[in-house]
Design a protein around this motif. Sequence first.
Motif, PDB file in Angstrom:
ATOM      1  N   GLU A 121       0.819  -1.216   0.000  1.00 49.92           N
ATOM      2  CA  GLU A 121       0.000   0.000   0.000  1.00 49.92           C
ATOM      3  C   GLU A 121       0.854   1.268   0.000  1.00 49.92           C
ATOM      4  O   GLU A 121       0.335   2.350   0.170  1.00 49.92           O
ATOM      5  N   ASN A 134      -6.994  -5.463  -1.332  1.00 49.59           N
ATOM      6  CA  ASN A 134      -6.848  -4.303  -0.454  1.00 49.59           C
ATOM      7  C   ASN A 134      -6.621  -3.001  -1.221  1.00 49.59           C
ATOM      8  O   ASN A 134      -6.233  -1.998  -0.613  1.00 49.59           O
ATOM      9  N   CYS A 172      -1.528   1.080   7.373  1.00 54.40           N
ATOM     10  CA  CYS A 172      -1.687  -0.376   7.431  1.00 54.40           C
ATOM     11  C   CYS A 172      -0.280  -0.953   7.435  1.00 54.40           C
ATOM     12  O   CYS A 172       0.648  -0.327   6.919  1.00 54.40           O
ATOM     13  N   MET A 221       0.741  -3.084   5.530  1.00 49.66           N
ATOM     14  CA  MET A 221       1.157  -3.254   4.137  1.00 49.66           C
ATOM     15  C   MET A 221       1.642  -1.924   3.548  1.00 49.66           C
ATOM     16  O   MET A 221       2.129  -1.884   2.424  1.00 49.66           O
ATOM     17  N   CYS A 239      -4.802  -2.983   8.388  1.00 50.43           N
ATOM     18  CA  CYS A 239      -6.042  -2.221   8.299  1.00 50.43           C
ATOM     19  C   CYS A 239      -7.234  -3.187   8.332  1.00 50.43           C
ATOM     20  O   CYS A 239      -7.070  -4.405   8.235  1.00 50.43           O
ATOM     21  N   CYS A 268      -7.406  -5.510   5.116  1.00 53.90           N
ATOM     22  CA  CYS A 268      -6.406  -6.588   5.114  1.00 53.90           C
ATOM     23  C   CYS A 268      -6.735  -7.610   6.204  1.00 53.90           C
ATOM     24  O   CYS A 268      -6.610  -8.823   5.996  1.00 53.90           O
TER      25      CYS A 268
HETATM   26 ZN   LIG Z   1      -4.192  -2.829   4.407  1.00 52.54          ZN
END
Ligand SMILES: [Zn+2]
Length: 431
Positions: free
Chosen positions: A320, A335, A398, A400, A409, A412
């Motif tokens: 992300e 996601n 998050c 990620m 998050c 996810c």
């Molecule tokens: Zn996420």
Amino acid sequence: MRWDKSLRLDFRFQNANVVLTSQTPVGIIPPPSDPSEWLDGYTGYYVRLTDGDGRVFYVQTLRDPFRSEAETYGDDESSPLDYAILKEPEVEFSILVPDPGFTFTLEIVNNPLQPEIPIYRLARQSFTFTIDPAEFIFPPMVVSREVEHGAILGVEKIIDHGPDDKCWTICILAEGYRADEMPKFVSDAMKFVDTFKSFGPFDEFWHRTNVYIVKVSSTDSGADLPAQCQDGAPPVSVDTYFNASFCGAVGNKRLLVVDQRTAKKVWDNFAPQAHVTFAMVNSPIYGGSGGNVPVFSTNGSAALIGIHELGHSFFKLADEYETPYINDNPDNYPNLTSRTQLADIKWKDLIAPGTPIPTSRNACAGDPFAHPVPDGTVGLFEGGLYQACNVFRPEKNCLMRTLTKPGFCAVCTRVIRTKLSQLLGPDAPNV
Ligand SMILES: [Zn+2]
């Protein structure tokens, strides 16, 4: 449909072809089939299993097995995530698929929509295999190169929540521990386990999670620190089983890599029952990397590197963050999205009424803005998948996106929860 037996299949890229190098039956639940909508316009590789009547009964998306790079980390966990080219391309990969009890066709499909990846242009084609589950092709044994540098001292189940065919199973390989340091390895592995078992949503499935360790001794302790890592200090070279080294790519000090082929061989031979395997490197320096076998050091913050990589490898979550790398399609990942209308957003059911959509935008087509919403608000935040514009993620932060956010998050989290619930069946927590 659920299965309680798996086949571990190992492939090698060789002379512009992909060959099956081993086929091992393992008595564990295979990863659930990925949702078929993930394949619509999927830009990467995926595996498709077809029965004798031509019916597809299982699909699994793959992170491109032919890319030769890994995520990197800055001097500390607050630095942005980035990618780097590895010196050695990863040309071996494993896939865990169901054993359906009949001969089937397995295709490794390369979608022609796959974006041009400038780093490592290997075969952009599909490969087909006929798999008879009754056959057995032994994995390549661990051979002299490795045993000159250490030894496999044993395998231990350190967390036992039941038979492996009823549990989700992870494994940790020791790297850079001398034989006399094995008690330290056990205690370091337990520290990782303590982080992992309280990390959401893995905590909800802890009662159905098994953990193995493989006690691999090395001649020396620690990991290599090549000259380019050392800012003028003398380089450090140690003799270890998996040849761990920081500075896996020039300019990325914290990119801690191991010989992935050897790590995979040890996994195949000593812990084939593990769904996922990590290598834990005996060094207090912060570092790690992704790959078949994610790598992290014993530095207290490095466990999050392992958990981020697990988000990719087992749960197919996308990065992300926005550091430029390749242009990939956000709509292929659970996601991320390219869509900006509430009705089109795949996590719209998690967005509270009244949340502004988009919730934030970067300076792309117009002025940037960020609506003031509390942390943890699910909405539509611009930026992700190595792009600042036209890719949207569910929350401001998050795991990620950044390793300073000590959790996944909500979206996810739901992806992980769904997959583990499917894997573990009705007596796992309900989604
Ligand atoms: Zn996420």
